[in-house]
Design a protein around this motif. Structure first.
Motif, PDB file in Angstrom:
ATOM      1  N   ASP A  65       0.774  -1.237   0.077  1.00  0.00           N
ATOM      2  CA  ASP A  65       0.006   0.050   0.080  1.00  0.00           C
ATOM      3  C   ASP A  65       0.886   1.433   0.048  1.00  0.00           C
ATOM      4  N   ASP A  66       0.248   2.348  -0.740  1.00  0.00           N
ATOM      5  CA  ASP A  66       1.192   3.400  -0.812  1.00  0.00           C
ATOM      6  C   ASP A  66       1.000   4.446   0.332  1.00  0.00           C
TER       7      ASP A  66
ATOM      8  N   GLU B 188       1.674   5.196   3.800  1.00  0.00           N
ATOM      9  CA  GLU B 188       2.511   4.708   4.798  1.00  0.00           C
ATOM     10  C   GLU B 188       1.914   4.626   6.356  1.00  0.00           C
ATOM     11  N   ASP B 189       1.150   5.545   6.587  1.00  0.00           N
ATOM     12  CA  ASP B 189       0.141   5.738   7.745  1.00  0.00           C
ATOM     13  C   ASP B 189      -0.452   4.362   8.007  1.00  0.00           C
ATOM     14  N   LEU B 190      -1.090   4.075   6.950  1.00  0.00           N
ATOM     15  CA  LEU B 190      -2.062   2.924   6.897  1.00  0.00           C
ATOM     16  C   LEU B 190      -1.297   1.576   7.195  1.00  0.00           C
ATOM     17  N   CYS B 191      -0.112   1.640   6.399  1.00  0.00           N
ATOM     18  CA  CYS B 191       0.949   0.375   6.516  1.00  0.00           C
ATOM     19  C   CYS B 191       1.269   0.087   8.171  1.00  0.00           C
ATOM     20  N   GLU B 192       1.609   1.253   8.751  1.00  0.00           N
ATOM     21  CA  GLU B 192       1.991   1.150   9.963  1.00  0.00           C
ATOM     22  C   GLU B 192       0.863   0.767  10.987  1.00  0.00           C
ATOM     23  N   ILE B 193      -0.290   1.132  10.615  1.00  0.00           N
ATOM     24  CA  ILE B 193      -1.293   0.594  11.469  1.00  0.00           C
ATOM     25  C   ILE B 193      -1.623  -0.653  11.289  1.00  0.00           C
ATOM     26  N   LEU B 194      -1.747  -1.252  10.171  1.00  0.00           N
ATOM     27  CA  LEU B 194      -1.852  -2.742   9.796  1.00  0.00           C
ATOM     28  C   LEU B 194      -0.694  -3.296  10.401  1.00  0.00           C
ATOM     29  N   GLN B 195       0.571  -2.871  10.017  1.00  0.00           N
ATOM     30  CA  GLN B 195       1.593  -3.822  10.762  1.00  0.00           C
ATOM     31  C   GLN B 195       1.533  -4.113  12.082  1.00  0.00           C
TER      32      GLN B 195
ATOM     33  N   GLU C 203       7.499 -16.835  -0.354  1.00  0.00           N
ATOM     34  CA  GLU C 203       7.599 -16.924   1.177  1.00  0.00           C
ATOM     35  C   GLU C 203       6.585 -16.525   1.735  1.00  0.00           C
ATOM     36  N   PHE C 204       5.648 -15.760   1.149  1.00  0.00           N
ATOM     37  CA  PHE C 204       4.467 -15.268   2.058  1.00  0.00           C
ATOM     38  C   PHE C 204       3.264 -16.107   1.972  1.00  0.00           C
ATOM     39  N   ASP C 205       2.496 -16.081   3.233  1.00  0.00           N
ATOM     40  CA  ASP C 205       1.422 -16.936   3.083  1.00  0.00           C
ATOM     41  C   ASP C 205      -0.038 -16.074   2.846  1.00  0.00           C
ATOM     42  N   LEU C 206       0.193 -14.838   2.743  1.00  0.00           N
ATOM     43  CA  LEU C 206      -1.035 -13.958   2.324  1.00  0.00           C
ATOM     44  C   LEU C 206      -0.318 -12.397   2.085  1.00  0.00           C
ATOM     45  N   ILE C 207      -1.228 -12.054   1.103  1.00  0.00           N
ATOM     46  CA  ILE C 207      -0.711 -10.697   0.514  1.00  0.00           C
ATOM     47  C   ILE C 207      -1.913  -9.542   0.557  1.00  0.00           C
ATOM     48  N   LEU C 208      -1.728  -8.515   1.361  1.00  0.00           N
ATOM     49  CA  LEU C 208      -2.791  -7.590   1.437  1.00  0.00           C
ATOM     50  C   LEU C 208      -2.384  -6.451   0.394  1.00  0.00           C
ATOM     51  N   LEU C 209      -3.088  -6.261  -0.733  1.00  0.00           N
ATOM     52  CA  LEU C 209      -2.828  -5.589  -1.963  1.00  0.00           C
ATOM     53  C   LEU C 209      -3.947  -4.493  -2.066  1.00  0.00           C
ATOM     54  N   ASP C 210      -3.247  -3.088  -2.016  1.00  0.00           N
ATOM     55  CA  ASP C 210      -3.970  -2.069  -2.324  1.00  0.00           C
ATOM     56  C   ASP C 210      -4.387  -1.990  -3.955  1.00  0.00           C
ATOM     57  N   VAL C 211      -5.347  -1.591  -4.315  1.00  0.00           N
ATOM     58  CA  VAL C 211      -5.916  -1.449  -5.783  1.00  0.00           C
ATOM     59  C   VAL C 211      -5.194  -0.133  -6.214  1.00  0.00           C
TER      60      VAL C 211
END
Length: 227
Positions: A11-12, A14-21, A47-55
């Motif tokens: 996701d581009d 950054e704040d959302l990425c930090e919250i999700l992480q 190596e990943f089990d799942l990807i959260l991907l922003d459109v």
């Protein structure tokens, strides 16, 4: 149980990425982050089990990224799309490129966690056993998650594979769209019967001359049987 699961957030924002992480690591997941599709594609995605991907991202879109993951890299890692767009056409595009789920922004962190856990628990083709399924030159191995036609491996998405296994294991029986939804998609995932039709249409194309053997009957659903 979640400690072994590795998730990539793309996701581009950054704040959302930090919250999700922060919240996903609190649940025991191992998290990596990419701020663009290009950056994500450089990572060891197997190596990943799942990807959260922003459109909607700068550069290549989430849909394009997922398409590359499925078709070029030939990976079946589950993909959940994150997007502010919630129109039906966008949802169908997401499933067409091999997405497993679709969450519209704004969303609650609890919802994201629930969807992730549901997909990771589900796995592929439950209770399939190890017996190979055969119909003419079409062969399906539920244990190895492999499908071949005339000796050539087919690149089916997870949903297409699970639908084919379900229909071949119930050869000659019509299975309703609602039943297919219950068996193939987790209850926590919001999809419609249209998603079944889209996956069936793609599956028919991929299995070539055996495509017409998947019959559709209004009010009854779908069946795999002789012409």
């Amino acid at each position: 149980m979640d400690g072994n699961h590795k998730i990539l957030i793309v996701d581009d924002e950054e704040d959302l990425c930090e919250i999700l992480q922060f919240n996903l690591e609190s649940e025991g997941f191992s998290i990596d982050i990419a701020h663009s599709g290009e950056e994500a594609l450089k990572k060891p995605l197997e190596e990943f089990d799942l990807i959260l991907l922003d459109v909607m991202m700068g550069g290549i879109s989430g849909f394009k990224t997922a398409n590359i993951i499925r078709k070029e890299k030939k990976l079946e890692v589950p993909v959940i799309f994150l997007t502010a767009k919630g129109e039906e056409n966008d949802v169908l595009t997401g499933f067409n490129v091999g997405g497993d789920d679709y969450i519209s922004k704004p969303f609650s962190i609890k919802e994201v966690i629930a969807r992730i856990k549901a997909i990771l628990k589900r796995g592929s083709v439950q209770e399939s056993g190890g017996e190979e399924l055969k119909f003419g030159e079409l062969k399906v191995n539920p244990r190895k998650k492999e499908t071949s036609l005339e000796g050539q491996n087919l690149n089916l998405t997870r949903k297409e594979f699970e639908i084919l296994v379900l229909l071949m294991k119930n050869m000659g029986q019509y299975i309703g769209r609602d039943e297919i939804l219950k068996r193939i998609w987790d209850e926590d995932v919001i999809v419609t019967e249209r998603n079944v039709d889209v996956n069936i249409a793609r599956l028919r194309k991929k299995i070539g001359k055996y495509g017409p053997y998947i019959k559709g009957k209004s009010g009854y659903g779908y069946c795999f049987k002789n012409k």
